[in-house]
Structures are given as C-alpha cells and as structure tokens.
Write an enzyme that holds these catalytic residues in place. Structure first.
Site, mmCIF file in Angstrom:
data_model
loop_
_atom_site.group_PDB
_atom_site.id
_atom_site.type_symbol
_atom_site.label_atom_id
_atom_site.label_comp_id
_atom_site.label_asym_id
_atom_site.label_seq_id
_atom_site.Cartn_x
_atom_site.Cartn_y
_atom_site.Cartn_z
ATOM 1 N N GLU A 228 30.739 13.493 -4.946
ATOM 2 C CA GLU A 228 29.455 13.783 -4.354
ATOM 3 C C GLU A 228 28.597 14.326 -5.610
ATOM 4 O O GLU A 228 28.794 15.508 -5.979
ATOM 5 C CB GLU A 228 29.492 14.901 -3.368
ATOM 6 C CG GLU A 228 30.374 14.326 -2.086
ATOM 7 C CD GLU A 228 29.594 13.368 -1.218
ATOM 8 O OE1 GLU A 228 28.459 13.000 -1.624
ATOM 9 O OE2 GLU A 228 30.424 12.539 -0.900
ATOM 10 N N CYS B 245 22.358 20.023 -2.659
ATOM 11 C CA CYS B 245 22.280 18.714 -3.373
ATOM 12 C C CYS B 245 21.427 17.666 -2.750
ATOM 13 O O CYS B 245 21.185 16.760 -3.234
ATOM 14 C CB CYS B 245 23.820 18.281 -3.211
ATOM 15 S SG CYS B 245 24.401 18.579 -1.545
#
Ligand code: NAP
Length: 517
Positions: free
Chosen positions: A258, A297
């Site tokens: 990720e 994020c």
C-alpha cells in the site's frame, strides 16, 4: 528511553549502546519521546516463535473461534483507548485524528469478526464452492481448498496510522490463521508499542500470535520464506526496494504494498457554485487537507474543477481553511495539529514548492504559520497550503506533499479531466462530485481502472457519506500502479487472499470428508 520490543512473548530492550539509535521527538514540543533501535534483537528467534508457536495455535481454531479472538481484542483496546488518545497528541493528532486511528481500528476488528461469523464456516479452512465434475464419471471431482499458510505476516507499517494499520492487518491475519510480527515506522513506534502492550496485557491472543519489533527489520527480510507474507505500507520508493529484495524474489514471498498516491477529487461541470453539493465538495477538500494534518494515504492532493468554476472553488476552499485553527492538539478549538516531525515538514515544504513552481499559493505560506498554544518552530507546524497550478505541468500529478496541502487544477473539458486524473498513474481513491448520472457514470467507467476505490458524491448521499478518505472493511483498500498494486480489506476476500488456494481433484467420498471435517 529505549523503546522495547515484544518478542517470543516477552518485552525485551535492544542493546543499550547503539550509536545508530533514532531519537523520536514530540511533534508539538520537540521533546524526546523515546529512542528506537533494533540492535541485538533476536529476529530469527521471533520468526521461529511465530511459525512454531503462534501459527499452530491459530490454525487449530475455526474461523468463528478466530472471530472471537478479534472481538476480545477489540474489547481490550476499547477499554484502554484513552491512553492511546493521549499519546497520539504527542504525534500531533487532535482528539478527532486520534479517534480516526484508534476507533477506526477497533471498528475494523469488530466488522471482520461479524463478517467471519456470517460469511465463513465454523471450520479451520474453507472448501470453495460446489465440487465440479472433471471427467465423464461421477467420481472425479474438483474444488479449491483454502488453507492457512504455515508462515507469518511481517507488517512493515507507515507512521501515519500507528493503531489502525496494525489492527486492520491483524484482523485479516488472525482470521487467515497467520501469526503477525509488526514493525511500526520509527516516528510513531511508541504508539504501536502501547497498543501491543494493551493487547498483550489483556491476554486476548494466544502466545506467539503477535510480536513487535521497534526499529529496523532490514536484516530480517532475508529470513522470510515461501509461506510468509510481507505486508507493507509506506512510500512508493520503499515499496520498490522491498519488492525487488533478492530473497523475496528468489523465494516468491508474497508481497502486498500500500504505497503513496496522488489522489484526486473531480468536481463535475453540472455543479453550480454555492449549491449544497458544491458546499459538500468544499467541505470534503478541507476535511482531507486538515484531518491528521493531511497525512492520510488516501488524502486528496489534486482538486480537478471545470475552468468556469475555478475561481469560485479556490475562494470557497481558501475561506474555509482560514477558519481552521492550527496549534497544540490539546488546546481548545484547535482543528489541526503539526505534522509528525520536523523532517516531515521539510519534505512537505519541498513538495509544495515543486508543485507551486507552475502556479501560486492561494492560501498559506510553507514557511510561516500562526499557531495556538505552541512554538511554531520547535513543533512541526505547517499552515494549510492551497495551490493553484498549471493542470498540464508534471509536478501536481507526480509529487505527493504528505501534509496539509492540495492543488486546484482547472480542466477544459471532460476528455481533459479524464486524462489529468490518469496522470496520477494509479491511486487509492478518487471522488467524483456531481448530480448528472450519465456524465458521472461514464466518467467513473473510464476512471475506475486507475483507482482502488471510487467515491461518487451526489445530492442524495452527501449527508450520509463516510468521506473520501475513509477506507472501509467492505471495499478494497489499495490501488494500481503508483499506489502499490496491493489489496487489503475487501471483506472476507481479503482473508482468503492471505491463505493458500489449492485445486483438489478427488472422489466424491473424499470431497464429502473435507466438508464434514
Ligand atoms: P516509508 O519511509 O516508506 O516507511 C514505511 C515503513 O518502511 C517504515 O516502517 C520504515 O521503517 C520501513 N522501511 C523503510 N525502508 C525500509 C527498508 N529498506 N527495509 C525495510 N523496511 C523499511 O514511509 P513513511 O514515511 O513511514 O510513510 C509515509 C508514506 O506512506 C506516504 O508516502 C504515504 O502515502 C504512504 N502511506 C500509504 C498508505 C496506504 O495504505 N497506501 C497508508 C499510509 C501511508 P523506519 O521508519 O524504521 O525507517
């Protein structure tokens, strides 16, 4: 104070004198919180303990019993969550930010426990779907058997979700029957350490199922094997280093990344300024910039607006940002705290300057900020930074300012907006804001391959949305290309993906036995 690690069910300190130990500082005051080092830790012993003790304990349980562990874990963390809130302030988090991280993690545990009870059998493994006849006779059938890997999950995590990230990964690993070794990012390792203490104090998990390594795990990458999973969250640059690590490549170690991404929100041409939907769009952008000081994020970095509404969008966003007080997260009324460290502040300054090279700052100054109840130089404070830039320049699509910053980019027409969105080269999430069903659904079909999640906001759901930036257990968290190409969450599919799927060809009575066991 050297941060301890939790290895082989014991709290252990690293070697006392490590000149390479890292000082971790309070984001608000600059005081030292702890020192982090992994020198002298027995990582090989920890991995062996996970495989030999933690793995067998989890694999002996059914999915429903593993769900019970998650429920107990959620209860244990919830009972002591205030400690985590208080500590989060040292990393710059407001109470709202801390809840996002802590309560968000508890919610994922509970959600996965509930899903497992409904969607997975009360068995230690899964037989996928009905058996299929593979030949003319009745006694040669095929199914997929999904069994737990006799390995471990090594979590290498980013600094921005020190509680949510380990819990979210743990939820899936526990259900998949895998023990976890958690390596938090150094700047917020003390928060994950407290989390692991809370869990180990509670006794909610069997021995060997959760270990913590504070400090570097670089040498341990050579210890990963064929049945292990490396679950990475962090920057695209680190993801690239890990993905190409020779041991990981040689042993086909499963790797999930990720990574960072330059996420976007697109305002559709049909949304008039000052309309309720336009206001919802503005709120969404401001929330994305200010929650966790933009250190998410999934945070929106690019704000794509039609040229005719560029001025209105800039004015509306800037005026809301001006009303968000910045300062000590413990002070009354403060909406945004500092970023995590002075080094992170420098990174953000560099990034926004690169982006503003083709435009200008419409709100905020990267070098100056007024703060409530704190010293703006000792703490890692930054103003909210709204940039207006040339949409066709490279930097707005390539540079990720991992802080309270976003760039407004005006598009000429739909084709231009579609092309601009794709220039992020793959992201975790994109929002489309508009009421025109034909425009939005057509745009979404073109945009979907570039994004892990699409958030479509219109007048009917704008008061119900969980927001652009919130990953949800039901949907994939991860994204193609620059976002790392990984996948987490996505309901029980995420659990199954951590397990081993084996095609089994057998007679009817053998098949029946698998289902009965
Ligand atoms: P980072 O510098 O890439 O570090 C991430 C983790 O990798 C840390 O635990 C770090 O440990 C470790 N690490 C770094 N180099 C390593 C190596 N060679 N071998 C093994 N481990 C290594 O990222 P960060 O600064 O913590 O986090 C910010 C970035 O993460 C942002 O770019 C953000 O977009 C991204 N992010 C993505 C997601 C997502 O879900 N996609 C979520 C959160 C953040 P040390 O701290 O000890 O160096």
């Amino acid at each position: 104070m050297l941060l301890e690690s939790h290895l082989q069910d014991t709290w252990v300190a690293p070697t006392a004198h490590d000149p390479a130990a890292v000082d971790v500082r309070d984001a608000v005051t600059g005081e030292t919180v702890c020192r982090v080092s992994s020198r002298g830790l027995d990582l090989a012993g920890a991995f062996g303990h996970a495989r030999d003790v933690g793995g067998p304990a989890l694999r002996a349980l059914t999915f429903h019993q593993r769900a019970d562990l998650l429920e107990a874990l959620a209860g244990a963390v919830r009972a002591r969550r205030e400690e985590l809130y208080v500590l989060s302030a040292r990393a710059g988090a407001t109470l709202n930010d801390a809840r996002y991280d802590v309560d968000g993690g508890i919610r994922v545990l509970r959600d996965y426990a509930a899903r497992a009870r409904v969607e997975l059998p009360d068995a230690p493994y899964l037989v996928e779907g009905p058996a299929e006849r593979l030949a003319r006779g009745e006694d040669f059938l095929g199914v997929h058997l999904v069994t737990p890997s006799p390995g471990l999950m090594l979590q290498v995590n980013a600094f921005n979700f020190p509680v949510w990230a380990p819990l979210e990964k743990l939820a899936q690993a526990v259900l998949a029957g895998m023990p976890s070794v958690v390596k938090p990012a150094t700047p917020t390792a003390y928060l994950t350490e407290r989390l692991v203490r809370i869990i180990t104090d509670s006794g909610a998990l069997p021995p060997g199922t959760l270990q913590l390594v504070a400090g570097s795990v670089r040498p341990a990458l050579d210890l990963l094997g064929e049945q292990d999973v490396l679950s990475f969250t962090g920057s695209a640059a680190t993801a690239e280093t890990l993905r190409t690590h020779s041991n990981l490549v040689a042993r086909s170690v499963r790797f999930n990344a990720e990574a960072d991404s330059v996420n976007a929100v697109v305002l559709a041409p049909d949304v008039p300024p000052a309309s309720p939907l336009f206001e919802a769009f503005v709120r969404e952008v401001v929330t994305e910039m200010t929650v966790k000081a933009g250190q998410k994020c999934t945070a929106v970095r690019r704000v794509l607006v039609p040229q005719k509404h560029e001025r209105a969008a800039l004015d509306a966003i800037a005026s809301q940002l001006a009303e968000a007080p910045i300062g000590n997260p413990a002070a009354e009324g403060v909406r945004m705290g500092p970023v995590v460290s002075l080094a992170q502040r420098e990174d953000v300054r560099r990034a926004v300057r690169a982006i503003a090279a083709s435009g200008r700052f419409v709100h905020g100054d990267p070098d100056k900020v007024r703060v409530v109840d704190a010293d703006p130089e000792r703490g890692a404070f930054l103003d909210t930074l709204l940039i207006s830039a040339d949409p066709d320049a490279s930097a707005p699509h390539e540079v990720e300012p991992f802080g309270p910053a976003a760039t407004v980019l005006a598009y000429r027409d739909t084709a231009h907006a579609t092309a601009l969105l794709a220039r992020g080269r793959g992201s975790l999430a994109a929002s489309l804001v508009g009421d025109d069903v034909a425009w939005t659904t057509s745009f979404a079909r073109d945009a979907a391959p570039w994004h892990g999640r699409l958030h479509l906001l219109d007048s009917t759901n704008m008061t119900q949305t969980t927001g652009h930036g919130s990953p949800l257990p039901a949907l994939r968290h991860g994204g193609p290309g620059r976002a790392g190409g990984g996948s987490e969450l996505a309901g029980v599919r995420g659990v199954v993906e951590l397990m081993q799927r084996t095609g089994v060809q057998a007679s009817r009575r053998m098949m029946a036995a698998f289902r009965d066991q």
